[in-house]
Design a protein around this motif. Structure first.
Motif, PDB file in Angstrom:
ATOM      1  N   VAL A   1       0.841  -1.199   0.000  1.00  0.00           N
ATOM      2  CA  VAL A   1       0.000   0.000   0.000  1.00  0.00           C
ATOM      3  C   VAL A   1       0.876   1.249   0.000  1.00  0.00           C
ATOM      4  O   VAL A   1       0.573   2.240  -0.654  1.00  0.00           O
ATOM      5  CB  VAL A   1      -0.932  -0.025   1.231  1.00  0.00           C
ATOM      6  CG1 VAL A   1      -1.842   1.185   1.222  1.00  0.00           C
ATOM      7  CG2 VAL A   1      -1.757  -1.285   1.245  1.00  0.00           C
ATOM      8  N   LYS A   2       2.008   1.175   0.752  1.00  0.00           N
ATOM      9  CA  LYS A   2       2.876   2.347   0.859  1.00  0.00           C
ATOM     10  C   LYS A   2       3.628   2.634  -0.429  1.00  0.00           C
ATOM     11  O   LYS A   2       3.820   3.783  -0.801  1.00  0.00           O
ATOM     12  CB  LYS A   2       3.885   2.114   1.993  1.00  0.00           C
ATOM     13  CG  LYS A   2       3.422   2.656   3.335  1.00  0.00           C
ATOM     14  CD  LYS A   2       4.500   2.407   4.377  1.00  0.00           C
ATOM     15  CE  LYS A   2       3.893   1.815   5.628  1.00  0.00           C
ATOM     16  NZ  LYS A   2       4.884   1.066   6.416  1.00  0.00           N
ATOM     17  N   VAL A   3       4.099   1.579  -1.116  1.00  0.00           N
ATOM     18  CA  VAL A   3       4.951   1.821  -2.281  1.00  0.00           C
ATOM     19  C   VAL A   3       4.152   2.036  -3.563  1.00  0.00           C
ATOM     20  O   VAL A   3       4.719   2.458  -4.567  1.00  0.00           O
ATOM     21  CB  VAL A   3       5.960   0.667  -2.522  1.00  0.00           C
ATOM     22  CG1 VAL A   3       6.881   0.527  -1.354  1.00  0.00           C
ATOM     23  CG2 VAL A   3       5.271  -0.614  -2.855  1.00  0.00           C
ATOM     24  N   CYS A   4       2.851   1.779  -3.552  1.00  0.00           N
ATOM     25  CA  CYS A   4       2.067   1.866  -4.792  1.00  0.00           C
ATOM     26  C   CYS A   4       2.097   3.301  -5.329  1.00  0.00           C
ATOM     27  O   CYS A   4       1.687   4.233  -4.644  1.00  0.00           O
ATOM     28  CB  CYS A   4       0.639   1.436  -4.542  1.00  0.00           C
ATOM     29  SG  CYS A   4      -0.377   1.572  -6.012  1.00  0.00           S
ATOM     30  N   PRO A   5       2.595   3.517  -6.560  1.00  0.00           N
ATOM     31  CA  PRO A   5       2.720   4.885  -7.083  1.00  0.00           C
ATOM     32  C   PRO A   5       1.389   5.523  -7.427  1.00  0.00           C
ATOM     33  O   PRO A   5       1.275   6.744  -7.427  1.00  0.00           O
ATOM     34  CB  PRO A   5       3.556   4.718  -8.351  1.00  0.00           C
ATOM     35  CG  PRO A   5       3.949   3.317  -8.414  1.00  0.00           C
ATOM     36  CD  PRO A   5       3.081   2.531  -7.517  1.00  0.00           C
TER      37      PRO A   5
ATOM     38  N   HIS B   1      -1.591   4.878  -5.890  1.00  0.00           N
ATOM     39  CA  HIS B   1      -2.503   4.807  -4.745  1.00  0.00           C
ATOM     40  C   HIS B   1      -3.736   3.960  -5.063  1.00  0.00           C
ATOM     41  O   HIS B   1      -4.856   4.337  -4.738  1.00  0.00           O
ATOM     42  CB  HIS B   1      -2.959   6.198  -4.303  1.00  0.00           C
ATOM     43  CG  HIS B   1      -1.830   7.165  -4.120  1.00  0.00           C
ATOM     44  ND1 HIS B   1      -0.928   7.049  -3.099  1.00  0.00           N
ATOM     45  CD2 HIS B   1      -1.445   8.237  -4.846  1.00  0.00           C
ATOM     46  CE1 HIS B   1      -0.034   8.027  -3.203  1.00  0.00           C
ATOM     47  NE2 HIS B   1      -0.326   8.750  -4.245  1.00  0.00           N
TER      48      HIS B   1
ATOM     49  N   MET C   1      -1.661   0.728 -12.726  1.00  0.00           N
ATOM     50  CA  MET C   1      -0.954   0.837 -14.013  1.00  0.00           C
ATOM     51  C   MET C   1      -0.008  -0.337 -14.238  1.00  0.00           C
ATOM     52  O   MET C   1       0.890  -0.259 -15.062  1.00  0.00           O
ATOM     53  CB  MET C   1      -0.207   2.154 -14.094  1.00  0.00           C
ATOM     54  CG  MET C   1       0.810   2.401 -13.021  1.00  0.00           C
ATOM     55  SD  MET C   1       1.581   3.977 -13.317  1.00  0.00           S
ATOM     56  CE  MET C   1       2.804   4.019 -12.045  1.00  0.00           C
TER      57      MET C   1
ATOM     58  N   CYS D   1       2.507  -1.742 -12.721  1.00  0.00           N
ATOM     59  CA  CYS D   1       3.942  -1.499 -12.679  1.00  0.00           C
ATOM     60  C   CYS D   1       4.692  -2.601 -11.950  1.00  0.00           C
ATOM     61  O   CYS D   1       5.851  -2.844 -12.227  1.00  0.00           O
ATOM     62  CB  CYS D   1       4.228  -0.158 -12.016  1.00  0.00           C
ATOM     63  SG  CYS D   1       3.876  -0.109 -10.261  1.00  0.00           S
ATOM     64  N   GLY D   2       4.053  -3.263 -10.987  1.00  0.00           N
ATOM     65  CA  GLY D   2       4.718  -4.349 -10.299  1.00  0.00           C
ATOM     66  C   GLY D   2       5.578  -3.934  -9.134  1.00  0.00           C
ATOM     67  O   GLY D   2       6.400  -4.701  -8.664  1.00  0.00           O
ATOM     68  N   HIS D   3       5.411  -2.706  -8.646  1.00  0.00           N
ATOM     69  CA  HIS D   3       6.153  -2.273  -7.469  1.00  0.00           C
ATOM     70  C   HIS D   3       5.805  -3.126  -6.257  1.00  0.00           C
ATOM     71  O   HIS D   3       6.666  -3.452  -5.454  1.00  0.00           O
ATOM     72  CB  HIS D   3       5.820  -0.807  -7.168  1.00  0.00           C
ATOM     73  CG  HIS D   3       6.963   0.116  -7.405  1.00  0.00           C
ATOM     74  ND1 HIS D   3       7.785  -0.009  -8.497  1.00  0.00           N
ATOM     75  CD2 HIS D   3       7.433   1.157  -6.701  1.00  0.00           C
ATOM     76  CE1 HIS D   3       8.701   0.926  -8.439  1.00  0.00           C
ATOM     77  NE2 HIS D   3       8.518   1.654  -7.368  1.00  0.00           N
TER      78      HIS D   3
ATOM     79  N   THR E   1       7.723  -6.285  -6.225  1.00  0.00           N
ATOM     80  CA  THR E   1       9.150  -6.144  -5.965  1.00  0.00           C
ATOM     81  C   THR E   1       9.429  -5.931  -4.485  1.00  0.00           C
ATOM     82  O   THR E   1      10.384  -6.476  -3.952  1.00  0.00           O
ATOM     83  CB  THR E   1       9.708  -4.950  -6.749  1.00  0.00           C
ATOM     84  OG1 THR E   1       9.163  -4.981  -8.062  1.00  0.00           O
ATOM     85  CG2 THR E   1      11.195  -5.004  -6.824  1.00  0.00           C
ATOM     86  N   TYR E   2       8.608  -5.101  -3.840  1.00  0.00           N
ATOM     87  CA  TYR E   2       8.919  -4.730  -2.460  1.00  0.00           C
ATOM     88  C   TYR E   2       8.268  -5.634  -1.432  1.00  0.00           C
ATOM     89  O   TYR E   2       8.470  -5.452  -0.239  1.00  0.00           O
ATOM     90  CB  TYR E   2       8.517  -3.266  -2.224  1.00  0.00           C
ATOM     91  CG  TYR E   2       9.474  -2.287  -2.842  1.00  0.00           C
ATOM     92  CD1 TYR E   2      10.774  -2.170  -2.360  1.00  0.00           C
ATOM     93  CD2 TYR E   2       9.112  -1.491  -3.917  1.00  0.00           C
ATOM     94  CE1 TYR E   2      11.669  -1.291  -2.926  1.00  0.00           C
ATOM     95  CE2 TYR E   2       9.998  -0.601  -4.487  1.00  0.00           C
ATOM     96  CZ  TYR E   2      11.274  -0.504  -3.980  1.00  0.00           C
ATOM     97  OH  TYR E   2      12.160   0.372  -4.546  1.00  0.00           O
TER      98      TYR E   2
ATOM     99  N   GLN F   1       8.030   5.660  -5.093  1.00  0.00           N
ATOM    100  CA  GLN F   1       6.892   5.790  -6.009  1.00  0.00           C
ATOM    101  C   GLN F   1       7.301   6.528  -7.278  1.00  0.00           C
ATOM    102  O   GLN F   1       6.817   6.228  -8.364  1.00  0.00           O
ATOM    103  CB  GLN F   1       5.753   6.551  -5.321  1.00  0.00           C
ATOM    104  CG  GLN F   1       5.069   5.745  -4.242  1.00  0.00           C
ATOM    105  CD  GLN F   1       4.062   6.572  -3.484  1.00  0.00           C
ATOM    106  OE1 GLN F   1       4.151   7.789  -3.428  1.00  0.00           O
ATOM    107  NE2 GLN F   1       3.112   5.903  -2.868  1.00  0.00           N
TER     108      GLN F   1
ATOM    109  N   MET G   1       8.312   5.001 -10.752  1.00  0.00           N
ATOM    110  CA  MET G   1       7.348   4.680 -11.805  1.00  0.00           C
ATOM    111  C   MET G   1       6.739   5.924 -12.448  1.00  0.00           C
ATOM    112  O   MET G   1       6.099   5.817 -13.483  1.00  0.00           O
ATOM    113  CB  MET G   1       6.219   3.809 -11.250  1.00  0.00           C
ATOM    114  CG  MET G   1       6.648   2.436 -10.828  1.00  0.00           C
ATOM    115  SD  MET G   1       7.674   1.605 -12.038  1.00  0.00           S
ATOM    116  CE  MET G   1       6.561   1.454 -13.388  1.00  0.00           C
TER     117      MET G   1
ATOM    118  N   LYS H   1      14.573  -4.955 -11.554  1.00  0.00           N
ATOM    119  CA  LYS H   1      13.449  -5.745 -11.064  1.00  0.00           C
ATOM    120  C   LYS H   1      13.548  -7.201 -11.482  1.00  0.00           C
ATOM    121  O   LYS H   1      13.297  -8.104 -10.715  1.00  0.00           O
ATOM    122  CB  LYS H   1      12.164  -5.173 -11.659  1.00  0.00           C
ATOM    123  CG  LYS H   1      11.389  -4.311 -10.725  1.00  0.00           C
ATOM    124  CD  LYS H   1      10.130  -3.851 -11.406  1.00  0.00           C
ATOM    125  CE  LYS H   1       9.629  -2.597 -10.733  1.00  0.00           C
ATOM    126  NZ  LYS H   1       8.468  -2.050 -11.418  1.00  0.00           N
TER     127      LYS H   1
END
Lengths: 156, 418
Positions: A55-59, A61, A83, A85-87, A90-91, B75, B78, B179
């Motif tokens: 939730v924190k790293v999602c660009p 929101h 979008m 992105c796959g953040h 990764t985290y 963030q 991206m 990644k």
């Protein structure tokens, strides 16, 4: 040195071959997306520890979370905002998220509607079952109201 | 300021401000079938020859820099590639290098991660250049080349999609590494595709140099001589076509560009054909580098992702990289929290505008589409500077000297800027 009709051979070859985009004319569902394509996140429920890193790293929101002090709660996704992105993958500290191929992706993309905007990703403890469904229904109704307001504003 | 310098920002309301001798004025854009990007060109003509050309940009300021101040460094990884549609990986690469330097982890990045980053950058250069000369052929009225080159571009797009999961925006890089890995089976699958693409690009080069119908449109058109180029300071392939052998990868090597064999491409003719050939040769050079990187990846091991803490210590750093269009500059200021204090992007197209306007002087109006296309315009990532007085709504565009003088005065005497 200047010549004319340098591409004549290529043109004849292509004429014999026919259109390159032949396969696109078939049904979309016949062509599943490639193996490692990045799509919307899905969480493995047994592994998730409700830490909230995704939730924190999602660009954008698009992930939201609600939990109590006993680590019971749920994470849901606002689909159109994601979008891909796959953040989150990764985290994630426990490898609980995977964003690779969803077999129903091409079908779900083209049958898009308001009801599908919110998707529950994981529910734990007291949020399971009816409670989680009720919470999700609340979100869907809220989102539906917003979209209705926007439509009225546009004059639809 | 030299004498050759002149302001390109005339105001043309009733024609009184037009350059002497011009009898017609053509307005192109901001919305025009020729231009995919929003820019406004004013071309002053005498008969069929161009006397002078002006440009207005600033129609598509999206506020990415402001949005970055409200997001965390993680963030923003991206958000940054969205600054440009085509050269997304290079923006991300430069951003990631800024963050790594600020966080002090740039020594911990493994060689394998750097090689994967370089593959992503070179693959992007390949597909950006092929896209560009396809559109150039389309603007010159040679649509067969557009279709052929874009068909062959799909080969590299498939490779990028296979490696990263996305076609145009690979987004492989993160502060601390990459990644995804490139495993051996995927590399083996990609090698024959790369070799096939090399053959196809050599065929494209043959068409551009031999076919009369395209060569007549490009040769000796829009010549930018070396002396003019030194005054107007183009960067990237535009400069390299005019005999300025300047490439960020050779001059200030980043990642592992100094450990790979490749040649700097430079032509001295300065016309549009030279710019095109620079890009085609660079495509071949980049494909050769892609093959080398895949070979080196087999024998290189290492961690893909080093740990970077979310909070970045105080400091500022500027990093540069060679985008497909030219030199890309990023400047970041960190204030010790997990969000940037200020972030500045200078996209390459901005540096090439003046050189391109110089190219138009004395040319036929029929050659305008080709010349305007020659520097690969990308305005949505260029639009950064606009001075607007909030009270009066007055817009000011200044040159660098005025801007610096005014800024220093405002700082020294504690005055408002306007």
């Amino acid at each position: 040195m200047k010549k004319v009709l340098v591409m004549g051979g290529e043109a004849l070859k292509n004429h014999a071959k026919g259109p390159v985009t032949k396969h696109v004319l078939k049904q979309i569902s016949d062509h599943p997306p490639p193996e490692d394509i990045r799509t919307i996140p899905r969480i493995i429920e047994d592994r998730c520890i409700m830490c909230g890193t995704c939730v924190k790293v999602c660009p954008s929101h698009c992930l939201e979370m609600e939990k109590d002090d006993k680590e019971n709660g749920m994470i849901w996704l606002l689909k159109p905002q994601c979008m891909w992105c796959g953040h989150c993958q990764t985290y994630c500290p426990v490898d609980a998220i995977h964003i690779d191929r969803d077999p129903n992706l091409s079908v779900s993309l083209f049958s898009f509607n308001v009801r599908q905007d919110y998707e529950m990703l994981v529910a734990k403890g007291s949020y399971k079952g009816d409670v989680a469904d009720k919470k999700l229904q609340e979100l869907i109704d809220e989102g539906g109201k917003k979209i209705k307001e926007i439509d009225e504003f546009r004059g639809a | 300021m030299t004498e050759q310098y002149r302001s390109r920002f005339r105001t043309l309301t009733d024609g009184s401000d037009s350059p002497p001798g011009a009898d017609h004025h053509i307005f192109i854009g901001p919305q025009h079938p020729w231009a995919e990007e929003p820019a406004h060109f004013i071309i002053h003509l005498k008969g069929e020859r161009v006397v002078e050309a002006d440009i207005r940009i600033g129609f598509n300021l999206r506020g990415i820099e402001k949005a970055m101040e409200n997001r965390t460094w993680r963030q923003n990884t991206m958000l940054v590639p969205r600054a440009c549609g085509i050269c997304s990986a290079v923006h991300q690469n430069v951003y990631v290098r800024v963050v790594e330097k600020l966080a002090g982890v740039e020594d911990q990045i493994s060689e394998r991660a750097r090689l994967i980053r370089m593959f992503s950058l070179e693959a992007e250069r390949v597909h950006s250049h092929i896209l560009w000369y396809g559109i150039l052929a389309h603007d010159a009225g040679f649509d067969t080349m557009l279709h052929i080159s874009w068909r062959d571009r799909e080969i590299i797009m498939d490779i990028v999609e296979d490696f990263s999961g996305n076609r145009v925006n690979p987004a492989l890089m993160l502060p601390g590494g990459v990644k995804r890995d490139i495993p051996k089976d995927k590399a083996d699958k990609a090698r024959p595709m790369l070799n096939k693409l090399i053959k196809q690009v050599e065929y494209h080069k043959k068409v551009f140099t031999e076919e009369a119908s395209i060569r007549n449109r490009l040769e000796n058109v829009g010549v930018l001589t070396k002396d003019d180029a030194k005054i107007t300071t183009p960067n990237g392939p535009t400069g390299r076509g005019s005999g300025l052998p300047f490439d960020m990868r050779k001059s200030f090597p980043y990642e592992l560009y100094d450990k790979i064999d490749w040649n700097l491409v430079c032509y001295n003719e300065g016309d549009i054909l030279a710019t095109t050939l620079v890009r085609i040769d660079e495509t071949l050079e980049s494909l050769q580098m892609c093959n080398q990187i895949l070979d080196q990846l087999e024998s290189t091991q290492g961690e893909l992702l080093a740990r970077v803490k979310p909070r970045v210590p105080e400091g500022s750093y500027m990093a540069r990289g060679e985008a497909p269009r030219g030199e890309d500059i990023h400047y970041g200021i960190a204030n010790g929290t997990d969000k940037p204090e200020r972030y500045k992007i200078r996209a390459p197209s901005l540096g090439n505008i003046d050189a391109t306007l110089k190219r138009m002087d004395g040319e036929y109006v029929a050659d305008m589409p080709v010349i305007l296309r020659s520097y690969d315009p990308c305005f949505s990532c260029t639009n950064r500077v606009m001075l607007i007085n909030e009270v009066t709504g007055e817009k000011i565009i200044m040159n660098q000297d005025e801007f610096a003088r005014k800024a220093i005065k405002a700082k020294r005497y504690n005055r408002p800027f306007f």
